[in-house]
Every structure is written in C-alpha cells, then in structure tokens.
Design a protein around this motif. Structure first.
Motif, PDB file in Angstrom:
ATOM      1  N   ASN A  61      56.288  81.208  55.408  1.00 54.99           N
ATOM      2  CA  ASN A  61      55.311  80.476  56.219  1.00 54.99           C
ATOM      3  C   ASN A  61      55.012  79.114  55.611  1.00 54.99           C
ATOM      4  OD1 ASN A  61      54.706  82.660  58.105  1.00 54.99           O
ATOM      5  ND2 ASN A  61      53.790  83.655  56.329  1.00 54.99           N
ATOM      6  N   ILE A  62      54.777  78.139  56.472  1.00 51.62           N
ATOM      7  CA  ILE A  62      54.359  76.821  56.007  1.00 51.62           C
ATOM      8  C   ILE A  62      52.911  76.931  55.542  1.00 51.62           C
ATOM      9  CG2 ILE A  62      53.942  74.412  56.637  1.00 51.62           C
ATOM     10  CD1 ILE A  62      56.181  74.706  58.728  1.00 51.62           C
ATOM     11  N   VAL A  63      52.646  76.469  54.319  1.00 47.27           N
ATOM     12  CA  VAL A  63      51.282  76.516  53.783  1.00 47.27           C
ATOM     13  C   VAL A  63      50.754  75.124  53.444  1.00 47.27           C
ATOM     14  CG1 VAL A  63      51.560  78.866  52.908  1.00 47.27           C
ATOM     15  CG2 VAL A  63      52.001  76.913  51.391  1.00 47.27           C
ATOM     16  N   ALA A  64      51.614  74.117  53.493  1.00 47.65           N
ATOM     17  CA  ALA A  64      51.191  72.757  53.192  1.00 47.65           C
ATOM     18  C   ALA A  64      52.157  71.775  53.842  1.00 47.65           C
ATOM     19  CB  ALA A  64      51.140  72.522  51.689  1.00 47.65           C
ATOM     20  N   SER A  65      51.657  70.565  54.066  1.00 45.73           N
ATOM     21  CA  SER A  65      52.495  69.533  54.658  1.00 45.73           C
ATOM     22  C   SER A  65      51.911  68.165  54.318  1.00 45.73           C
ATOM     23  CB  SER A  65      52.556  69.714  56.181  1.00 45.73           C
ATOM     24  OG  SER A  65      53.363  68.712  56.776  1.00 45.73           O
ATOM     25  N   VAL A  66      52.749  67.170  54.420  1.00 42.90           N
ATOM     26  CA  VAL A  66      52.331  65.788  54.247  1.00 42.90           C
ATOM     27  C   VAL A  66      53.329  64.930  55.006  1.00 42.90           C
ATOM     28  CG1 VAL A  66      53.659  65.362  52.125  1.00 42.90           C
ATOM     29  CG2 VAL A  66      51.540  64.071  52.548  1.00 42.90           C
ATOM     30  N   ARG A  67      52.889  63.747  55.394  1.00 46.53           N
ATOM     31  CA  ARG A  67      53.820  62.824  56.032  1.00 46.53           C
ATOM     32  C   ARG A  67      53.729  61.473  55.348  1.00 46.53           C
ATOM     33  NH1 ARG A  67      51.261  61.477  62.002  1.00 46.53           N
ATOM     34  NH2 ARG A  67      49.655  60.048  61.286  1.00 46.53           N
ATOM     35  N   ALA A  68      54.830  60.737  55.402  1.00 48.70           N
ATOM     36  CA  ALA A  68      54.886  59.430  54.763  1.00 48.70           C
ATOM     37  C   ALA A  68      55.613  58.460  55.676  1.00 48.70           C
ATOM     38  CB  ALA A  68      55.599  59.529  53.428  1.00 48.70           C
ATOM     39  N   LYS A  69      55.164  57.223  55.624  1.00 47.54           N
ATOM     40  CA  LYS A  69      55.796  56.157  56.402  1.00 47.54           C
ATOM     41  C   LYS A  69      56.202  55.055  55.436  1.00 47.54           C
ATOM     42  CE  LYS A  69      55.249  53.990  60.769  1.00 47.54           C
ATOM     43  NZ  LYS A  69      54.428  53.930  61.954  1.00 47.54           N
ATOM     44  N   LEU A  70      57.452  54.669  55.522  1.00 53.09           N
ATOM     45  CA  LEU A  70      57.956  53.609  54.652  1.00 53.09           C
ATOM     46  C   LEU A  70      57.821  52.258  55.330  1.00 53.09           C
ATOM     47  CD1 LEU A  70      61.193  55.402  53.450  1.00 53.09           C
ATOM     48  CD2 LEU A  70      59.023  55.204  52.236  1.00 53.09           C
ATOM     49  N   VAL A  71      57.202  51.329  54.618  1.00 44.90           N
ATOM     50  CA  VAL A  71      57.061  49.958  55.095  1.00 44.90           C
ATOM     51  C   VAL A  71      57.473  49.061  53.934  1.00 44.90           C
ATOM     52  CG1 VAL A  71      55.496  48.224  56.028  1.00 44.90           C
ATOM     53  CG2 VAL A  71      55.129  50.636  56.588  1.00 44.90           C
ATOM     54  N   ASP A  72      58.689  48.531  54.023  1.00 47.12           N
ATOM     55  CA  ASP A  72      59.280  47.757  52.927  1.00 47.12           C
ATOM     56  C   ASP A  72      59.282  48.612  51.661  1.00 47.12           C
ATOM     57  OD1 ASP A  72      59.748  45.509  54.584  1.00 47.12           O
ATOM     58  OD2 ASP A  72      57.660  44.895  54.352  1.00 47.12           O
ATOM     59  N   ASN A  73      58.635  48.156  50.582  1.00 47.23           N
ATOM     60  CA  ASN A  73      58.591  48.921  49.327  1.00 47.23           C
ATOM     61  C   ASN A  73      57.364  49.816  49.229  1.00 47.23           C
ATOM     62  OD1 ASN A  73      60.993  47.950  48.325  1.00 47.23           O
ATOM     63  ND2 ASN A  73      60.036  46.186  47.336  1.00 47.23           N
ATOM     64  N   LEU A  74      56.580  49.875  50.302  1.00 47.76           N
ATOM     65  CA  LEU A  74      55.351  50.663  50.323  1.00 47.76           C
ATOM     66  C   LEU A  74      55.577  51.985  51.048  1.00 47.76           C
ATOM     67  CD1 LEU A  74      52.244  50.981  50.001  1.00 47.76           C
ATOM     68  CD2 LEU A  74      52.035  49.743  52.156  1.00 47.76           C
ATOM     69  N   CYS A  75      55.125  53.061  50.422  1.00 45.19           N
ATOM     70  CA  CYS A  75      55.178  54.383  51.034  1.00 45.19           C
ATOM     71  C   CYS A  75      53.743  54.802  51.326  1.00 45.19           C
ATOM     72  CB  CYS A  75      55.845  55.389  50.094  1.00 45.19           C
ATOM     73  SG  CYS A  75      55.906  57.048  50.776  1.00 45.19           S
ATOM     74  N   LYS A  76      53.383  54.857  52.609  1.00 42.91           N
ATOM     75  CA  LYS A  76      52.035  55.249  53.021  1.00 42.91           C
ATOM     76  C   LYS A  76      52.014  56.761  53.238  1.00 42.91           C
ATOM     77  CE  LYS A  76      50.958  50.907  55.291  1.00 42.91           C
ATOM     78  NZ  LYS A  76      50.372  50.288  56.480  1.00 42.91           N
ATOM     79  N   ILE A  77      51.214  57.448  52.433  1.00 42.40           N
ATOM     80  CA  ILE A  77      51.146  58.908  52.488  1.00 42.40           C
ATOM     81  C   ILE A  77      49.899  59.306  53.273  1.00 42.40           C
ATOM     82  CG2 ILE A  77      51.026  61.020  51.125  1.00 42.40           C
ATOM     83  CD1 ILE A  77      52.248  59.340  48.787  1.00 42.40           C
ATOM     84  N   GLU A  78      50.102  60.130  54.290  1.00 41.05           N
ATOM     85  CA  GLU A  78      49.012  60.510  55.185  1.00 41.05           C
ATOM     86  C   GLU A  78      49.025  62.019  55.439  1.00 41.05           C
ATOM     87  OE1 GLU A  78      49.820  58.443  58.821  1.00 41.05           O
ATOM     88  OE2 GLU A  78      49.682  56.475  57.920  1.00 41.05           O
ATOM     89  N   ASN A  79      47.909  62.496  55.912  1.00 35.94           N
ATOM     90  CA  ASN A  79      47.759  63.878  56.380  1.00 35.94           C
ATOM     91  C   ASN A  79      48.264  64.905  55.365  1.00 35.94           C
ATOM     92  OD1 ASN A  79      46.938  62.427  58.585  1.00 35.94           O
ATOM     93  ND2 ASN A  79      47.856  63.805  60.058  1.00 35.94           N
ATOM     94  N   MET A  80      47.819  64.762  54.132  1.00 32.47           N
ATOM     95  CA  MET A  80      48.115  65.746  53.099  1.00 32.47           C
ATOM     96  C   MET A  80      47.273  66.980  53.407  1.00 32.47           C
ATOM     97  SD  MET A  80      49.578  66.508  50.312  1.00 32.47           S
ATOM     98  CE  MET A  80      49.335  68.137  49.722  1.00 32.47           C
TER      99      MET A  80
END
Length: 121
Positions: A61-80
């Motif tokens: 079962n999935i118990v955790a998740s996170v999403r990331a968006k790459l913008v140039d050299n920046l990785c924006k981490i969201e919805n941990m």
C-alpha cells in the motif's frame, strides 16, 4: 519499504492519503478548505505530467507521497504527505532523500510547507 516514482494509476490512492495527512493541518489552522483537501482526481490527473511524483509502499500500500517540479536548477517540492498511521518514523525524510538523489541535476531544493505548522517545520 519501497520508494519509487508514482504512476498515473496511483492518483486515487495518493489523493486519499493526502486528505488524511492534511486533515490535522486543517484542524490546526481551523481551515478545512485548504487546497490539498479540495483537490480532485481530475485536477491531479491534469497536472500529473508537470510533476515528478514519488511514493512509498509498505505491505503493498502507498503510505507516503511527494511531488516535485523542476524549474531550471530549482526543484520545488510540494505536497509531502505521510499517512497518519506511518508518521514520525522517518519515512518522509527517506522519501525526500530519494527524491533529491533522483533529481540530483537540481542545485537548489525548495520544500513548500505551512510556516506555522509545528510538526512540518
């Protein structure tokens, strides 16, 4: 425990965990209209290709998740998110470590969270 990229078919399970995980945040802020609680499967499906989604699987079962968006050299981490029954076990830390290793082409990682949410900060 298995950490890997999430698949499109994981969206309903991720949303269910997201709503459980953000419930305590909504309760803390006394605001049950937070975006993560309002998001629909359709909205997540439409944005799925714009992000790198990761998941943690325990006992199938999935118990955790996170999403990331790459913008140039920046990785924006969201919805941990970590299922409430699995919080405070270091799962989120391991998930972020996996994401950072997988997206190592980024030179900056930025995690978005509520600044006043004690557990998150």
């Amino acid at each position: 425990m298995i950490i890997s990229r999430a698949e499109f078919k994981d969206i309903p399970e991720i949303i269910a965990i997201q709503k459980l995980a953000f419930y305590s945040v909504a309760k803390y802020y006394n605001n049950f209209k937070l975006g993560p609680l309002q998001v629909t499967i359709k909205e997540l499906e439409e944005s799925f290709d714009s992000y790198a989604y990761y998941k943690v699987i325990v006992d199938g079962n999935i118990v955790a998740s996170v999403r990331a968006k790459l913008v140039d050299n920046l990785c924006k981490i969201e919805n941990m998110i970590v299922h409430p029954e699995f919080q405070n076990r270091g799962i989120g830390k391991q998930l972020i470590g996996h994401l950072e290793a997988d997206l190592s082409t980024s030179s900056i990682f930025e995690l978005f969270t509520g600044k006043d949410t004690p557990k998150n900060v």
